[in-house]
Design an enzyme around this catalytic site. Structure first.
Site, PDB file in Angstrom:
ATOM      1  N   ARG A 124      72.234  29.511  69.505  1.00 40.33           N
ATOM      2  CA  ARG A 124      71.806  29.425  68.099  1.00 40.33           C
ATOM      3  C   ARG A 124      70.496  30.183  67.937  1.00 40.33           C
ATOM      4  O   ARG A 124      69.487  29.801  68.536  1.00 40.33           O
ATOM      5  CB  ARG A 124      71.618  27.970  67.707  1.00 40.33           C
ATOM      6  CG  ARG A 124      71.187  27.726  66.255  1.00 40.33           C
ATOM      7  CD  ARG A 124      70.933  26.238  66.030  1.00 40.33           C
ATOM      8  NE  ARG A 124      72.082  25.419  66.402  1.00 40.33           N
ATOM      9  CZ  ARG A 124      72.027  24.100  66.573  1.00 40.33           C
ATOM     10  NH1 ARG A 124      70.893  23.450  66.417  1.00 40.33           N
ATOM     11  NH2 ARG A 124      73.121  23.432  66.917  1.00 40.33           N
ATOM     12  N   HIS A 169      69.547  24.954  71.841  1.00 39.57           N
ATOM     13  CA  HIS A 169      70.617  25.937  71.679  1.00 39.57           C
ATOM     14  C   HIS A 169      70.082  27.367  71.743  1.00 39.57           C
ATOM     15  O   HIS A 169      70.799  28.277  72.161  1.00 39.57           O
ATOM     16  CB  HIS A 169      71.319  25.736  70.338  1.00 39.57           C
ATOM     17  CG  HIS A 169      72.295  24.606  70.304  1.00 39.57           C
ATOM     18  ND1 HIS A 169      73.618  24.745  70.659  1.00 39.57           N
ATOM     19  CD2 HIS A 169      72.135  23.310  69.945  1.00 39.57           C
ATOM     20  CE1 HIS A 169      74.238  23.581  70.508  1.00 39.57           C
ATOM     21  NE2 HIS A 169      73.362  22.690  70.072  1.00 39.57           N
ATOM     22  N   GLU A 258      73.801  12.488  70.744  1.00 41.07           N
ATOM     23  CA  GLU A 258      74.893  13.276  70.171  1.00 41.07           C
ATOM     24  C   GLU A 258      76.003  13.415  71.212  1.00 41.07           C
ATOM     25  O   GLU A 258      75.852  14.132  72.198  1.00 41.07           O
ATOM     26  CB  GLU A 258      74.401  14.668  69.748  1.00 41.07           C
ATOM     27  CG  GLU A 258      73.330  14.633  68.666  1.00 41.07           C
ATOM     28  CD  GLU A 258      72.818  16.017  68.309  1.00 41.07           C
ATOM     29  OE1 GLU A 258      73.178  17.002  69.002  1.00 41.07           O
ATOM     30  OE2 GLU A 258      72.043  16.126  67.333  1.00 41.07           O
TER      31      GLU A 258
END
Length: 287
Positions: A124, A169, A258
């Protein structure tokens, strides 16, 4: 850029005025410009000329593990922001070579059991994280609240840890990932403006997804997304554990908050946050 004015003591000001009155005009030179700031991926990262080019350690996941499904949510409007995210120029997964090879090994193990891995997000860019931060600061934009954070006030997203100014990320070894039972039909596209259903609703009521039922959808801002939340039981818990145990055997570590978030260790770039876009053109030519 903010400009900071220095404060002078009265005595220093008086001396400066006296100097101006007596010194020749040629002596009045402007202070030197500050050293130019170099745009980079990190404070010690590559210069601007190389900002959009990934190091050779990065690869497209499909080149290493072509059978892993990819549903890159941030390329689409089906995410908690509700629009495609900055930096996602193609719907593709980019990761470091070590991460890709570890995912390929996990995939081979799962295929034998009738499952496939599916990634929602991989590398990301920092510009995407910056997009998230800008969105989180705009408290009036809540168009996706009904699905992704129905029980969390938007002004709590930073304090509760759902949004931050940096993301693992961006280092290239972290993936958001799930399982799908084979054969798995493609997930239908999200239609902007369609009715939203909470991400923790029963799977049959949530947005359709060809992945297994893990108790919540991807990017569900709720404590039910905690991997070991005791309210998640039965098949939902078994699916989470199958994903977690398979990836842990391959060197991945789960983020406890998560169930879908895993980082391959040791990270290839443990301290570097890159900003090259998600695009084939970002990768070295031989990819």
């Amino acid at each position: 850029m903010r400009h900071i004015r220095s404060a002078f003591h009265a005595s220093a000001l008086a001396l400066a005025l006296l100097s101006l009155a007596t010194a020749p005009a040629s002596a009045h030179t402007a202070p030197p410009d500050p050293a130019p700031r170099t745009a980079s991926a990190t404070p010690a990262g590559p210069p601007r000329a190389h900002r959009d080019q990934a190091p050779e350690e990065f690869v497209a996941l499909r080149d290493i593990a072509p059978t892993i499904r990819q549903e890159i949510r941030y390329y689409t409007p089906h995410n908690f922001v509700g629009t495609p995210i900055d930096g996602y120029e193609r719907p593709m997964c980019i990761v470091t070579k070590d991460t890709a090879k570890a995912l390929a090994r996990a995939q081979r193990s799962l295929l034998k059991r009738g499952y496939t891995l599916k990634v929602y997000d991989c590398y990301r860019p920092q510009r995407a994280v910056d997009h998230f931060v800008r969105w989180a600061e705009d408290l009036d934009d809540e168009k996706m609240k009904g699905e992704f954070y129905p029980q969390v006030e938007k002004n709590r997203l930073f304090a509760d840890g759902y949004i931050s100014e940096k993301s693992g990320h961006s280092r290239g070894s972290t993936v958001d990932i799930t399982l799908a039972r084979l054969p798995a039909a493609p997930t239908r596209p999200y239609r902007p403006g369609e009715p939203l259903v909470p991400c923790y609703a029963p799977k049959a009521e949530r947005f359709p997804d060809n992945s297994v039922d893990a108790g919540t959808g991807f990017d569900c801002f709720d404590t039910l997304s905690h991997t070991d939340d005791p309210r998640i039981t039965g098949t939902q818990r078994a699916n989470r554990l199958l994903l977690k145990e398979t990836l842990e055997r391959g060197g991945f570590t789960n983020l406890p908050e998560e169930w879908w978030h895993f980082t391959h260790k040791p990270e290839t770039f443990p301290d570097t946050y890159f900003d090259f876009p998600v695009s084939p053109r970002s990768l070295p030519a031989h990819h």
